[in-house]
Design an enzyme around this catalytic site. Structure first.
Site, PDB file in Angstrom:
ATOM      1  N   ASP A  42       0.848  -1.191   0.000  1.00 20.95           N
ATOM      2  CA  ASP A  42       0.000   0.000   0.000  1.00 20.95           C
ATOM      3  C   ASP A  42       0.888   1.246   0.000  1.00 20.95           C
ATOM      4  O   ASP A  42       1.709   1.421   0.896  1.00 20.95           O
ATOM      5  CB  ASP A  42      -0.899  -0.017   1.242  1.00 20.95           C
ATOM      6  CG  ASP A  42      -2.022   0.999   1.186  1.00 20.95           C
ATOM      7  OD1 ASP A  42      -1.762   2.157   0.814  1.00 20.95           O
ATOM      8  OD2 ASP A  42      -3.162   0.646   1.531  1.00 20.95           O
ATOM      9  N   CYS A  63      -7.022   3.486  -1.871  1.00 15.89           N
ATOM     10  CA  CYS A  63      -6.932   2.054  -1.578  1.00 15.89           C
ATOM     11  C   CYS A  63      -8.009   1.195  -2.236  1.00 15.89           C
ATOM     12  O   CYS A  63      -7.728   0.359  -3.087  1.00 15.89           O
ATOM     13  CB  CYS A  63      -6.958   1.843  -0.059  1.00 15.89           C
ATOM     14  SG  CYS A  63      -5.669   2.744   0.828  1.00 15.89           S
ATOM     15  N   LYS A 106      -4.252  -7.543   3.848  1.00 16.19           N
ATOM     16  CA  LYS A 106      -5.119  -6.453   3.427  1.00 16.19           C
ATOM     17  C   LYS A 106      -5.734  -6.757   2.068  1.00 16.19           C
ATOM     18  O   LYS A 106      -5.040  -6.884   1.063  1.00 16.19           O
ATOM     19  CB  LYS A 106      -4.318  -5.146   3.372  1.00 16.19           C
ATOM     20  CG  LYS A 106      -5.156  -3.913   3.153  1.00 16.19           C
ATOM     21  CD  LYS A 106      -4.337  -2.644   3.362  1.00 16.19           C
ATOM     22  CE  LYS A 106      -5.223  -1.415   3.357  1.00 16.19           C
ATOM     23  NZ  LYS A 106      -4.467  -0.185   3.674  1.00 16.19           N
ATOM     24  N   HIS A 112      -2.881  24.866  -8.986  1.00 16.71           N
ATOM     25  CA  HIS A 112      -4.208  24.562  -9.516  1.00 16.71           C
ATOM     26  C   HIS A 112      -5.193  24.536  -8.351  1.00 16.71           C
ATOM     27  O   HIS A 112      -4.863  24.053  -7.267  1.00 16.71           O
ATOM     28  CB  HIS A 112      -4.176  23.209 -10.229  1.00 16.71           C
ATOM     29  CG  HIS A 112      -5.431  22.862 -10.954  1.00 16.71           C
ATOM     30  ND1 HIS A 112      -6.517  22.316 -10.319  1.00 16.71           N
ATOM     31  CD2 HIS A 112      -5.775  22.994 -12.266  1.00 16.71           C
ATOM     32  CE1 HIS A 112      -7.475  22.101 -11.206  1.00 16.71           C
ATOM     33  NE2 HIS A 112      -7.054  22.510 -12.398  1.00 16.71           N
ATOM     34  N   ASP A 134      -1.161  -0.594  -4.590  1.00 18.79           N
ATOM     35  CA  ASP A 134      -2.443  -0.006  -5.002  1.00 18.79           C
ATOM     36  C   ASP A 134      -2.281   1.420  -5.520  1.00 18.79           C
ATOM     37  O   ASP A 134      -3.001   1.863  -6.396  1.00 18.79           O
ATOM     38  CB  ASP A 134      -3.450  -0.053  -3.854  1.00 18.79           C
ATOM     39  CG  ASP A 134      -2.958   0.631  -2.589  1.00 18.79           C
ATOM     40  OD1 ASP A 134      -1.776   0.996  -2.508  1.00 18.79           O
ATOM     41  OD2 ASP A 134      -3.771   0.783  -1.649  1.00 18.79           O
ATOM     42  N   HIS A 135      -1.336   2.165  -4.981  1.00 21.31           N
ATOM     43  CA  HIS A 135      -1.055   3.535  -5.395  1.00 21.31           C
ATOM     44  C   HIS A 135       0.296   3.923  -4.823  1.00 21.31           C
ATOM     45  O   HIS A 135       0.950   3.115  -4.147  1.00 21.31           O
ATOM     46  CB  HIS A 135      -2.144   4.504  -4.914  1.00 21.31           C
ATOM     47  CG  HIS A 135      -2.425   4.405  -3.443  1.00 21.31           C
ATOM     48  ND1 HIS A 135      -1.570   4.893  -2.478  1.00 21.31           N
ATOM     49  CD2 HIS A 135      -3.475   3.847  -2.768  1.00 21.31           C
ATOM     50  CE1 HIS A 135      -2.068   4.650  -1.271  1.00 21.31           C
ATOM     51  NE2 HIS A 135      -3.223   4.006  -1.421  1.00 21.31           N
TER      52      HIS A 135
END
Length: 524
Positions: free
Chosen positions: A33, A73, A121, A244, A306-307
């Site tokens: 994760d 997630c 997880k 931004h 996941d990221h």
């Protein structure tokens, strides 16, 4: 004749995947994760020692341009497990993900003779995560700022012999290695193992209460010694006035809009890299268990996440962003019949793992998948793929800490990011060949590129309509939750991580929510 026909059919289905013992390969996936995929490249390996990732680099294939399909997630994992984009699964946030009856690639493997096990997880089914997290996702369109996450901090624990910081992850890794030892006694039935780790995700900051997010980067001197402190870069930030508006909203809600010293930023990044080193050691324990039990030569090993983690890039930590630190993930695959030491530039994403795993196992994929098998890109046979991989990847985000649905199309040297309906919030365009740090939005410089990329994006997903659907879902979900609480609503919502002055001005904020709900298409 029937026997020989069956033999030919079997070879066509399973031949490329057969191992030394005549069985289909075992499949082991370790998914962590918040691991920045850029750390699996040459430069990343210099800033922190990752020996088992390096081992996989040398013996397998490294995908250099792998992206999450959603930088948070549950929706990310929902895409990986289902092989479908987020707007197809409608996995909008960390509370709403896959339906319970969704068939995952692990289900297909089990139906086709694999002995399967999932440990740690998972985080891809609906109903998870805290009330605070889901309410913040539902009400991101309300015209007031949420209160901030905990300010990112570091915490040093233990001493130079303290190895196991994340006890839950190490416990799950032990369970996984024990299971591998048990499966060694059954060499003629292939197995599939999934190990989900929480590291290197940040830890909860206990002092901020039960609804606080994870803002603590925690490690020990043992792991910090694996980091080359002198090589840690200090990311350049845009002036606040040049940010931004969506990025600034994220910066504020992540409590990163205040002052940080260069040393503070460098320390956060060092601690994060140390947490990545601990993650690498868990991957190593799994690989060692396979080798010691004589299974490594018959097993395909996949390492991914996941990221990523911004680790103070763009004046942010955490994920929830399309910037590279958040959206780029690692993907390394090694196994029988796969190329060694190969680096693949092709743009790929997590939805590609579903058809890849099934093709490795010799199982025919069914249904309408968003991804494409990566096996032809790394197979020693160099067989031409039946379906060439597209030259773009898609990521989208609809959760908390970002106040507009976000869509990212990566193609060639361009990264195009657009929001909501494509009109109400200005888009962004980055030339990744000249601007790896994503500091120069050139959307106004290349109107033709903008038009063409938006046209391509809308051919993949009708994102204005998806944004409407998410807005409607958010108002419905929040309205139903609010109604279900009855008289307890004010007290429950006042205790969430919420507006800075919520308890001083509950009525004003309730009116803001009422205006938002009444203006929506549905209200209880």
């Amino acid at each position: 004749m029937n026997f020989f026909f069956a033999l030919i059919l079997l070879f066509r289905l399973y031949g490329p995947s057969f191992c030394e013992n005549g069985t289909r390969p075992n499949i082991v996936m370790v998914m962590c994760d918040a691991f920045d995929g850029r750390l699996t490249f040459d430069n990343g390996n210099k800033v922190v020692q990752l020996p088992y990732i390096q081992y996989m680099r040398e013996l397998g294939t490294t995908f250099l341009n792998t992206y999450t399909n959603s930088p948070i997630c549950c929706p990310s994992r929902a895409a990986m497990w289902s092989g479908q984009f987020v707007h197809l699964t409608q996995s909008w946030n960390n509370y709403k993900c896959l339906d319970a009856n969704t068939t995952t690639w692990m289900d297909f493997l089990e139906e086709n003779g694999y002995h399967t096990k999932m440990i740690g997880k998972l985080d891809y089914s609906s109903g998870g995560h805290s009330v605070s997290n889901r309410v913040e996702a539902w009400t991101r369109d309300v015209q007031f700022l949420l209160s901030q996450e905990g300010r990112p901090v570091t915490q040093l624990v233990g001493n130079e012999s303290t190895v196991r910081i994340n006890q839950i992850d190490w416990k799950n890794t032990n369970v996984a290695t024990q299971w591998i030892q048990q499966r060694a006694a059954f060499p003629h039935q292939p197995f599939a193992l999934y190990l989900g780790l929480n590291l290197p995700h940040t830890y909860k900051t206990d002092s901020l209460g039960p609804t606080a997010g994870g803002s603590t980067f925690r490690t020990s001197p043992y792991w910090l010694k694996k980091v080359s402190y002198d090589l840690i870069s200090i990311p350049k930030w845009l002036p606040v006035a040049d940010m931004h508006p969506v990025d600034y909203y994220s910066t504020f809600t992540k409590n990163c809009s205040g002052h940080f010293t260069a040393e503070e930023v460098k320390s956060i990044r060092a601690f994060y890299y140390a947490m990545c080193a601990e993650t690498d050691a868990m991957l190593g324990q799994v690989i060692t268990a396979l080798r010691e039990n004589g299974l490594l030569n018959n097993t395909t090993v996949i390492f991914t996440a996941d990221h990523g983690e911004l680790a103070m890039e763009h004046r942010q930590y955490y994920k929830m962003s399309m910037f590279e630190g958040s959206s780029r993930v690692p993907l390394l695959i090694m196994g029988p019949g796969l190329s060694s030491g190969l680096q693949v530039d092709q743009l790929v994403s997590l939805v590609d793992l579903y058809p890849t795993v099934l093709e490795i196992a010799g199982v025919a994929a069914v249904g309408n998948l968003s991804g494409h098998s990566l096996l032809p890109l790394m197979s020693e046979s160099n067989a031409a793929p039946l379906q060439p991989h597209p030259h773009w990847v898609l990521s989208e985000y609809h959760g908390c800490n970002v106040n507009a649905s976000t869509y990212m199309l990566r193609i060639g040297k361009w990264k195009y990011i657009t929001y909501a309906d494509g009109l109400s919030v200005p888009p962004q365009l980055f030339d990744m060949s000249l601007d790896e740090r994503e500091l120069h939005n050139v959307i106004w410089n290349f109107p033709d590129v903008w038009v063409n990329l938006d046209k391509l994006l809308q051919s993949i997903v009708d994102y204005p309509e998806v944004s409407k659907a998410v807005h409607l879902y958010n108002s419905q979900a929040f309205g139903a939750w609010r109604y279900s609480l009855g008289e307890n609503y004010s007290q429950v919502i006042a205790n969430l991580r919420w507006h800075v002055d919520w308890q001083k001005d509950v009525l004003a904020n309730e009116r803001a929510i009422d205006r938002w709900l009444y203006g929506s298409a549905w209200y209880l």
